[in-house]
Design a protein around this motif. Sequence first.
Motif, PDB file in Angstrom:
ATOM      1  N   VAL A   1     -15.776  -1.415  -3.344  1.00 41.63           N
ATOM      2  CA  VAL A   1     -15.354  -1.141  -1.962  1.00 41.63           C
ATOM      3  C   VAL A   1     -14.258  -2.100  -1.474  1.00 41.63           C
ATOM      4  CG1 VAL A   1     -16.190  -1.070   0.432  1.00 41.63           C
ATOM      5  CG2 VAL A   1     -17.590  -0.115  -1.410  1.00 41.63           C
TER       6      VAL A   1
ATOM      7  N   VAL B   1     -15.809   3.883  -0.485  1.00 43.15           N
ATOM      8  CA  VAL B   1     -16.247   3.375   0.814  1.00 43.15           C
ATOM      9  C   VAL B   1     -17.752   3.580   0.918  1.00 43.15           C
ATOM     10  CG1 VAL B   1     -14.037   3.836   1.934  1.00 43.15           C
ATOM     11  CG2 VAL B   1     -15.836   5.585   1.980  1.00 43.15           C
TER      12      VAL B   1
ATOM     13  N   ARG C   1     -15.844   8.491  -2.455  1.00 43.46           N
ATOM     14  CA  ARG C   1     -14.490   8.149  -2.873  1.00 43.46           C
ATOM     15  C   ARG C   1     -13.620   7.847  -1.657  1.00 43.46           C
ATOM     16  NH1 ARG C   1     -12.394  12.995  -5.487  1.00 43.46           N
ATOM     17  NH2 ARG C   1     -13.320  12.310  -7.458  1.00 43.46           N
ATOM     18  N   ASN C   2     -12.793   6.816  -1.790  1.00 39.87           N
ATOM     19  CA  ASN C   2     -11.806   6.473  -0.767  1.00 39.87           C
ATOM     20  C   ASN C   2     -10.563   7.336  -1.008  1.00 39.87           C
ATOM     21  OD1 ASN C   2      -9.890   5.331   0.905  1.00 39.87           O
ATOM     22  ND2 ASN C   2      -9.794   3.379  -0.210  1.00 39.87           N
ATOM     23  N   ASP C   3     -10.378   8.358  -0.190  1.00 39.19           N
ATOM     24  CA  ASP C   3      -9.261   9.281  -0.400  1.00 39.19           C
ATOM     25  C   ASP C   3      -7.907   8.644  -0.130  1.00 39.19           C
ATOM     26  OD1 ASP C   3     -10.935  11.372  -1.185  1.00 39.19           O
ATOM     27  OD2 ASP C   3     -11.294  11.995   0.894  1.00 39.19           O
ATOM     28  N   ALA C   4      -7.913   7.491   0.531  1.00 36.25           N
ATOM     29  CA  ALA C   4      -6.642   6.802   0.799  1.00 36.25           C
ATOM     30  C   ALA C   4      -6.375   5.712  -0.243  1.00 36.25           C
ATOM     31  CB  ALA C   4      -6.680   6.186   2.199  1.00 36.25           C
ATOM     32  N   TYR C   5      -7.184   5.674  -1.300  1.00 34.41           N
ATOM     33  CA  TYR C   5      -7.061   4.567  -2.258  1.00 34.41           C
ATOM     34  C   TYR C   5      -5.642   4.485  -2.818  1.00 34.41           C
ATOM     35  CZ  TYR C   5      -8.118   1.471  -6.167  1.00 34.41           C
ATOM     36  OH  TYR C   5      -8.116   0.423  -7.054  1.00 34.41           O
TER      37      TYR C   5
ATOM     38  N   ALA D   1      -8.808   1.729   3.601  1.00 35.53           N
ATOM     39  CA  ALA D   1      -9.327   3.095   3.630  1.00 35.53           C
ATOM     40  C   ALA D   1      -8.917   3.847   4.892  1.00 35.53           C
ATOM     41  CB  ALA D   1     -10.849   3.070   3.498  1.00 35.53           C
ATOM     42  N   ASP D   2      -8.591   3.130   5.962  1.00 37.78           N
ATOM     43  CA  ASP D   2      -8.136   3.810   7.181  1.00 37.78           C
ATOM     44  C   ASP D   2      -6.633   4.060   7.175  1.00 37.78           C
ATOM     45  OD1 ASP D   2      -7.065   1.296   7.579  1.00 37.78           O
ATOM     46  OD2 ASP D   2      -7.867   1.051   9.614  1.00 37.78           O
TER      47      ASP D   2
ATOM     48  N   SER E   1     -10.214  -1.915   0.799  1.00 36.28           N
ATOM     49  CA  SER E   1      -9.135  -1.098   0.223  1.00 36.28           C
ATOM     50  C   SER E   1      -9.499  -0.627  -1.179  1.00 36.28           C
ATOM     51  CB  SER E   1      -7.843  -1.914   0.166  1.00 36.28           C
ATOM     52  OG  SER E   1      -8.008  -3.038  -0.692  1.00 36.28           O
TER      53      SER E   1
END
Length: 528
Positions: free
Chosen positions: A61, A204, A218-222, A102-103, A200
């Motif tokens: 995470v 998450v 899954r962090n879609d903004a990774y 992640a945001d 990041s």
Amino acid sequence: MKHMNLKCGVAAIAIAGSAFLAPPVLAQEDDTLVIARSMDVNSLDPSRAFCDTCQFYLTAVYDTLLTLAPDNKSLVPNLAESWEVNEDFTEFTFRLKDAVFADGSPVEASDVVWSFERLQNLKASASFIMEGMVTTEAVDPKTVKVTVESPNSEFLNKLSAPYTGILNADMLKEAGALATEDAAESDRAESWFLEHSAGSGPFVLASYSPESELRLKRNDAYWGEAPAFSEIVVTQIQDAVSQAQALETGQVDIAMQIDPDTATSIRSPEVTTEVIPSYNFLYIGFIPGAKGMSEVLTQDVRQALALAIDYDGMLDFTVGGNGAKQAAPIPNGFPGTANLEPRAQDVEKARQMLADAGQSDLKLVAGYPNDNVYGVDFNIMMQKVQQDFAAVGVELELKPLTWAVWRDELAAGEFPVTAVYYAPDYFGSGQYVGYFAMMEGSPWLRRAAIDAPELVLNSAEAELNTKALASAGEDADAIYEELAKQMMDDAIILPLVSPNLVLAYRNDIEGVRYSACCNIPLAEISRK
């Protein structure tokens, strides 16, 4: 751990409940990875967490600046694309990649500064990583410079520890988190981390239910390569046999705490098991500062008790020979351990030393967590210690406890003998010196001495530690060897067994490996 924080965690975690628990997920669903584990979470706050489960959760995470390569020794870039170190190991400068949280907000030097200062100022168990940090400066939005008060050749290694993950400072300030010098008393964000994450990394936090389930998505903004699974579910299964059964029946994809003996009982052709050496170890610790022990548990008595233990038999008794003896509280294979000779049992000498010390009718109490760690049942291990002590005329009362009670009684000096375990936070022997050596500021000086450091303080260790951290390569190895011998002479920490590690997973899973910093890197795992 290693790995326990005596100040925080349990009370805060208790507020999270089953309301967060999502419906159960079965293994072999292509997009979900299910892991069986007995979770030892003390906190999900990266600056407060300190446990084996925490290691792989935080790694998934919260990205660190650097991380360990699969060889478990080399450092490779993570959030930092490059770094420079001055000649005396006091200044470290990092250039950041163009990564995002992640945001979607950028990871900037100011986030690194805030994260490091919070870790240092919270004064939790992992704060030792930032000991000696004088300043962390954002040179520009993508450049960070860290200055430490004295040479520290291990500082880069420390930054691969998952507890140094970089946090989204703006998000956390809104959640009430603090990085100021009074953070240890004023920060109120620990409960926020039970429902949210602010990193990041490739995943998450989705939900957490203590003693039940930890769920990641899954962090879609990774910013890096996307992980193979959209969801990871860590489900609480307490013992190795139950974990193996869940693995064989396909209820889970990976079982993280299968011991070598249980691994041999797995008959399913759809399960892969690999037995590998680990850097983990279990030990007993003596507490001369415990109530009524200051004149009893002297260095001579501790050394006599160290000679009473049948270390070869301990290996057979606890892990069926699937492990290794370990000489000092520094794992085999780490700097300074190549030439160390493990202790050997000498019952007659132990008896004589106890007689010389005037201890003919010694009775001790051992308080320890009632747990099974790395495939070792603490009760079985301590029964063996009890037998060995009895052979030299020492009566040892066993007192298995819940983690919460054990923490409280340990801190209060309620028993003179305990048993714990330790897994590395990064590759480097300095962490073991900093944790176990009898020098000012070390957690185990505090535990062993309670309020009387003069009982166990070893001034030579602090001096050697300073020299080791100002050295590198073979010079540092030689000094760590001397430090290891000093710690063996202290006879406060007695490593009993370094168990082999079993990687156990369904055949359609690949990418499972053991990491010396991060336990199992979840983002590297995929389904064939």
